[in-house]
Design a protein around this motif. Structure first.
Motif, mmCIF file in Angstrom:
data_model
loop_
_atom_site.group_PDB
_atom_site.id
_atom_site.type_symbol
_atom_site.label_atom_id
_atom_site.label_comp_id
_atom_site.label_asym_id
_atom_site.label_seq_id
_atom_site.Cartn_x
_atom_site.Cartn_y
_atom_site.Cartn_z
ATOM 1 N N PHE A 107 -27.352 -40.458 -56.019
ATOM 2 C CA PHE A 107 -26.940 -39.393 -56.477
ATOM 3 C C PHE A 107 -25.981 -38.852 -56.925
ATOM 4 N N SER A 108 -25.243 -38.399 -55.476
ATOM 5 C CA SER A 108 -24.122 -37.445 -55.669
ATOM 6 C C SER A 108 -22.782 -37.612 -55.598
ATOM 7 N N ARG A 109 -23.437 -39.548 -55.449
ATOM 8 C CA ARG A 109 -21.662 -40.315 -55.011
ATOM 9 C C ARG A 109 -21.123 -41.179 -56.570
ATOM 10 N N TYR A 110 -23.131 -40.752 -57.236
ATOM 11 C CA TYR A 110 -22.817 -41.543 -58.976
ATOM 12 C C TYR A 110 -22.600 -40.338 -59.766
ATOM 13 N N SER A 111 -22.409 -38.787 -59.591
ATOM 14 C CA SER A 111 -21.930 -38.299 -60.068
ATOM 15 C C SER A 111 -20.281 -38.167 -59.960
ATOM 16 N N ASN A 112 -19.927 -38.486 -59.018
ATOM 17 C CA ASN A 112 -18.231 -38.056 -59.012
ATOM 18 C C ASN A 112 -17.529 -39.371 -59.495
ATOM 19 N N ILE A 113 -18.244 -40.532 -60.349
ATOM 20 C CA ILE A 113 -17.514 -41.338 -60.836
ATOM 21 C C ILE A 113 -18.417 -41.075 -62.740
ATOM 22 N N ARG A 279 -31.214 -53.662 -72.872
ATOM 23 C CA ARG A 279 -30.706 -52.958 -71.623
ATOM 24 C C ARG A 279 -30.014 -51.602 -71.854
ATOM 25 N N ASN A 280 -29.784 -50.656 -71.593
ATOM 26 C CA ASN A 280 -28.586 -49.761 -71.808
ATOM 27 C C ASN A 280 -27.778 -49.385 -70.774
ATOM 28 N N PRO A 281 -26.610 -49.877 -71.076
ATOM 29 C CA PRO A 281 -25.641 -50.166 -70.438
ATOM 30 C C PRO A 281 -25.603 -49.177 -68.835
ATOM 31 N N ASN A 282 -25.908 -48.520 -69.076
ATOM 32 C CA ASN A 282 -25.996 -47.317 -67.770
ATOM 33 C C ASN A 282 -26.916 -48.251 -66.639
ATOM 34 N N ILE A 283 -27.687 -48.829 -67.056
ATOM 35 C CA ILE A 283 -28.916 -49.402 -65.715
ATOM 36 C C ILE A 283 -27.880 -50.030 -64.832
ATOM 37 N N GLN A 284 -27.663 -50.962 -65.848
ATOM 38 C CA GLN A 284 -26.726 -51.707 -65.236
ATOM 39 C C GLN A 284 -25.666 -51.762 -64.246
ATOM 40 N N LEU A 285 -25.008 -50.430 -64.569
ATOM 41 C CA LEU A 285 -24.112 -49.779 -63.705
ATOM 42 C C LEU A 285 -24.747 -49.476 -62.815
ATOM 43 N N PHE A 286 -25.973 -48.288 -62.886
ATOM 44 C CA PHE A 286 -26.287 -47.905 -61.578
ATOM 45 C C PHE A 286 -26.409 -48.567 -60.652
ATOM 46 N N GLY A 287 -27.656 -49.530 -61.152
ATOM 47 C CA GLY A 287 -28.305 -50.298 -60.339
ATOM 48 C C GLY A 287 -27.231 -51.499 -59.395
ATOM 49 N N GLY A 288 -26.223 -51.939 -60.271
ATOM 50 C CA GLY A 288 -24.864 -52.627 -59.177
ATOM 51 C C GLY A 288 -24.442 -51.155 -58.123
ATOM 52 N N PHE A 289 -24.244 -50.449 -58.871
ATOM 53 C CA PHE A 289 -23.355 -48.946 -57.456
ATOM 54 C C PHE A 289 -24.572 -49.258 -56.697
#
Length: 304
Positions: A107-113, A279-289
């Motif tokens: 979560f911390s890393r993802y919040s940076n982007i 799907r909400n594109p955010n789901i796919q983005l975070f899953g890939g991240f």
């Protein structure tokens, strides 16, 4: 009562079909039936009368239908209000180890982007999380087991390995220097509760090492890994813990750590999501991240 129950009920009333309601809500027909049954049980009222040919709504059911529509409209207004602030929520279900040791760093890393994401996390066991994903409660689940379902898809996420963690005391130093797993396991043991899950059968692992169940010396059972870690550090006993639960600094300065044979102690975590949904594109983005970052995190834990 939850929103998914109301959505299922509205869909059945409007389509006059459990099958069509299931298709509309991207879930199984049995899930829709369960939602309706739970709603009737909670409200203590009969909502629908099913015959072999028709589905009829009762008088009280018509009233509940109007209220349900109002509630979902309010929910939509609330979500739109959040969206205006640029925020989007991802609902995640995860077992104990990912919730405690993996997700906070991700979560911390993802919040940076992507700072406009709000995470809503619920810790539970694998089977309950899988059911929650199937029912639409979670966008993503992180689990240590799999259950076959036409509604779900699983992808490998990361490995986990069990370690024997011992206090930094002279007695345990000798066990560590001799790499004596058998002696270490027979020390006073701080164990997870029997309700705690993990797809490694600890008892079977012991037996393959030649240790019978009556050799166990359990002094405490607790269902919290951080509490277990603190007890070990205080010298109360040893524990079998996830490799994710210990940093390199802790391994080198706070504990003596022994590794079990890899073939006996490796388990896997999986991502579980629903198939064939918009799907909400955010789901796919975070899953890939997550899948990209997890390898870096594991390397950092091992090598500091």
């Amino acid at each position: 009562m939850d929103f998914n129950q109301l959505k299922s009920y509205i869909a059945v009333v409007e389509s006059k079909s459990f099958t069509k309601a299931a298709e509309e809500n991207f879930c199984s027909q049995s899930t829709v039936s369960s939602h309706i049954a739970k709603l009737e049980e909670e409200l203590k009222v009969k909502l629908l009368v099913r015959t072999t040919k028709n589905i009829n709504i009762t008088k009280r059911g018509e009233e509940i239908y109007r209220h349900a529509c109002d509630i979902l409209r309010l929910q939509e207004m609330m979500l739109q209000g959040v969206a205006k602030d640029g925020k989007s929520t991802l609902y995640i279900g995860a077992t104990s180890t990912p919730t405690t040791y993996i997700l906070p760093e991700l979560f911390s890393r993802y919040s940076n982007i992507n700072p406009d994401i709000v995470f809503d996390v619920l810790k539970n066991n694998s089977m309950n999380i899988i059911q929650g994903v199937e029912d639409g409660m979670f966008d993503i689940g992180i689990v240590a087991e799999q259950r076959e379902s036409e509604q779900l898809e699983y992808t490998y996420f990361c490995p986990d390995r069990m370690l024997l963690v011992m206090p930094r005391k002279e007695h345990y130093k000798k066990i560590w220097e001799n790499n004596d797993l058998v002696d270490g396991i027979q020390s006073p043991m701080i164990a997870r509760n029997t309700s705690s899950e993990g797809n490694i059968d600890i008892k079977s692992m012991y037996e393959q090492m030649g240790i019978e169940h009556y050799d166990f010396n359990v002094v405490t059972r607790v269902n919290d890994q951080e509490s277990i870690k603190r007890m070990v550090k205080k010298g109360y006993g040893v524990a079998i813990m996830s490799c994710w639960s210990l940093s390199k600094v802790e391994r080198e300065h706070d504990f003596y750590v022994l590794s079990f044979p890899e073939a006996l102690s490796i388990r896997s975590f999986y991502l579980v999501r629903r198939k064939n949904i918009r799907r909400n594109p955010n789901i796919q983005l975070f899953g890939g991240f997550m899948k990209l970052e997890i390898a870096k995190m594991r390397e950092e834990i091992i090598n500091g």
